[in-house]
Design an enzyme around this catalytic site. Structure first.
Site, PDB file in Angstrom:
ATOM      1  N   ASP A 153      -7.989  -0.171   1.626  1.00 50.67           N
ATOM      2  CA  ASP A 153      -7.626   0.656   0.356  1.00 50.67           C
ATOM      3  C   ASP A 153      -6.054   1.286   0.241  1.00 50.67           C
ATOM      4  O   ASP A 153      -5.773   1.953   1.244  1.00 50.67           O
ATOM      5  CB  ASP A 153      -8.518   1.610  -0.206  1.00 50.67           C
ATOM      6  N   ASN A 156      -2.200   3.990  -8.643  1.00 54.08           N
ATOM      7  CA  ASN A 156      -2.353   2.831  -8.376  1.00 54.08           C
ATOM      8  C   ASN A 156      -3.781   2.188  -8.214  1.00 54.08           C
ATOM      9  O   ASN A 156      -4.515   2.731  -7.128  1.00 54.08           O
ATOM     10  CB  ASN A 156      -1.361   2.603  -6.886  1.00 54.08           C
ATOM     11  N   ASP A 191     -12.090   7.189  -7.435  1.00 54.94           N
ATOM     12  CA  ASP A 191     -10.640   7.046  -6.890  1.00 54.94           C
ATOM     13  C   ASP A 191     -10.096   8.234  -6.503  1.00 54.94           C
ATOM     14  O   ASP A 191      -8.665   8.544  -6.995  1.00 54.94           O
ATOM     15  CB  ASP A 191      -9.783   5.979  -7.444  1.00 54.94           C
ATOM     16  N   HIS A 251      -3.467  15.344  -4.332  1.00 54.66           N
ATOM     17  CA  HIS A 251      -2.156  15.652  -3.752  1.00 54.66           C
ATOM     18  C   HIS A 251      -1.617  17.227  -3.938  1.00 54.66           C
ATOM     19  O   HIS A 251      -1.948  17.636  -5.106  1.00 54.66           O
ATOM     20  CB  HIS A 251      -1.059  14.568  -4.358  1.00 54.66           C
TER      21      HIS A 251
END
Length: 425
Positions: free
Chosen positions: A149, A275, A302, A306
């Site tokens: 992934d 993405n 997902d 960050h």
């Protein structure tokens, strides 16, 4: 914490149906489901749904190597607050989860977490797409899902070998569907909005070509393929056709791909960079339809944290990814207009089946089964406040959004890890 407790006054929903019942838990196991049950310790479930704990097929917990963004501990806490009792941790860590040693490390980190953490193994060494990783060694430790992934396996011959290898091991390969040559350096969906904004785009065909290839390889090898985070109408249609032919394929979609479009990128806010990228209204409608009609088997977050400074970079320089664990259930309940039973199938027992963990997670809520449970108030409303989230990061695209549906309690092997929407550890 008490070794015996009663979840009182709720509506039990699992893969076997819906009924009003109390749930008695003792020593981590459901011991009775019915009326008139008693225990010294009671969790209130009035007006709530009692369900098997949610299962996330696709979470980035960042550890080892990127602890400034998330750790297994903080990610698991966010998961528990979102109703999850199990998450599959993606292997794009530093180092990648491509060996038995790193699998053991992640398992040890998850041993004391407030949800079960199942490492996914990389298909190739270092996720570099050149040499198969030692999947047999990782499978021997219990790894059941393998994926590179963040990168799709570009070499078709290597992917065929990986599928044949996986078939013999009884494991499933998950594919990040993106043709690198066609995607090039795109940072958002290629279309009207990328042209307006002057940002390089990723065409829908970059995803669809790899979906097409791997459906063909599933037909050739007979091996199971799981398609990660489908985002285009064409990809959904191809998976539907493959299923109609009886091929062993499954698919997931994320909340952001059924709630947000590429128009959000007009703000140039990098929180909307992800993405695969956010797509068009037509793609969002196709993903929603796929979830409703069963072409798409599961909702996966997902979850991709960050640190703030990374997402404060210019749109085309910021890393892709969004938070998802604490908002997925509420977004599904608020946006999909599906019965709660169907939403829970997408979030709990379907992903548990794909992950190969049905013995521990995904229900049913019945005598003798593990007490991995969540209690959901489907009518509760709340506003997403990034500073109140449990993740180490704050990159949610839903800041300030009012949602309906809130987890009240989460039990992991009978221990309340969330009570009244507050983490207990």
């Amino acid at each position: 914490m008490p070794r015996e407790l009663l979840i009182r006054g709720g509506t039990v929903v699992d893969g076997t149906g819906t009924r009003q019942a109390d749930v008695l838990v003792r020593d981590g196991i459901v011991t009775a489901v019915g009326d008139g049950l008693e225990a010294k310790t009671v969790l209130d479930a009035a007006g709530c749904v009692v369900a098997p704990g949610l299962v996330d097929l696709h979470a980035h917990l960042r550890e080892p190597g990127k602890e400034e963004a998330e750790t297994v501990e903080t990610g698991a806490r966010a998961a528990a607050l979102g109703g999850y009792t199990a998450v599959v941790a993606m292997p794009n860590t530093e180092p990648a989860i491509d060996s038995a040693g790193v699998v053991r490390e992640v398992m040890e980190l998850g041993a004391t977490a407030c949800c079960d953490v199942y490492p996914a193994g990389a298909i190739t060494v270092g996720r570099a797409g050149e040499q198969l990783a030692p999947m047999a060694e990782m499978a021997a430790l219990g790894v059941r899902l393998f994926t590179d992934d963040g990168s799709g396996v570009q070499d078709s011959r290597l992917m065929r070998r990986a599928l044949e290898y996986a078939s013999g091991l009884g494991v499933t390969l998950g594919q990040h569907c993106e043709d690198d040559a066609l995607a090039a350096n795109g940072v958002m969906h290629e279309g009207e909005w990328s042209s307006r904004l002057g940002l390089p785009g990723v065409p829908a065909e970059a995803e669809e070509l790899m979906v097409m290839r791997d459906i063909a390889l599933a037909r050739l090898t007979g091996a199971s393929v799981h398609f990660l985070h489908l985002s285009t109408a064409g990809a959904v249609a191809m998976v539907g056709a493959a299923k109609a032919q009886g091929l062993p394929v499954t698919a997931e979609a994320t909340p952001h791909h059924f709630t947000l479009t590429d128009a959000e990128c007009a703000s140039y806010d990098a929180v909307f960079r992800v993405n695969p990228p956010l797509r068009t209204d037509l793609d969002v409608a196709a993903v929603r339809a796929g979830l409703a009609n069963g072409v798409i088997d599961a909702i996966a977050t997902d979850h991709a944290p960050h640190p703030p400074e990374a997402k404060e970079a210019p749109f085309d320089q910021a890393p892709p990814g969004m938070l998802g664990l604490e908002t997925a259930l509420a977004l599904a309940l608020s946006e999909l207009e599906l019965p709660i039973e169907q939403v829970l199938a997408l979030l709990s027992w379907n992903p548990a089946r794909i992950a190969g963990i049905t013995g521990a997670h995904g229900g049913p809520v019945a005598e003798g089964f593990p007490a991995n449970l969540c209690v959901i108030d489907p009518a509760a409303t709340w506003v997403v406040e990034p500073d109140q989230l449990a993740s180490r990061s704050r990159n949610t695209p839903y800041a300030g959004r009012k949602l309906t549906g809130k987890v009240r309690h989460t039990l992991l092997r009978g221990e309340p890890v969330v009570i009244d929407s507050e983490a207990q550890r």
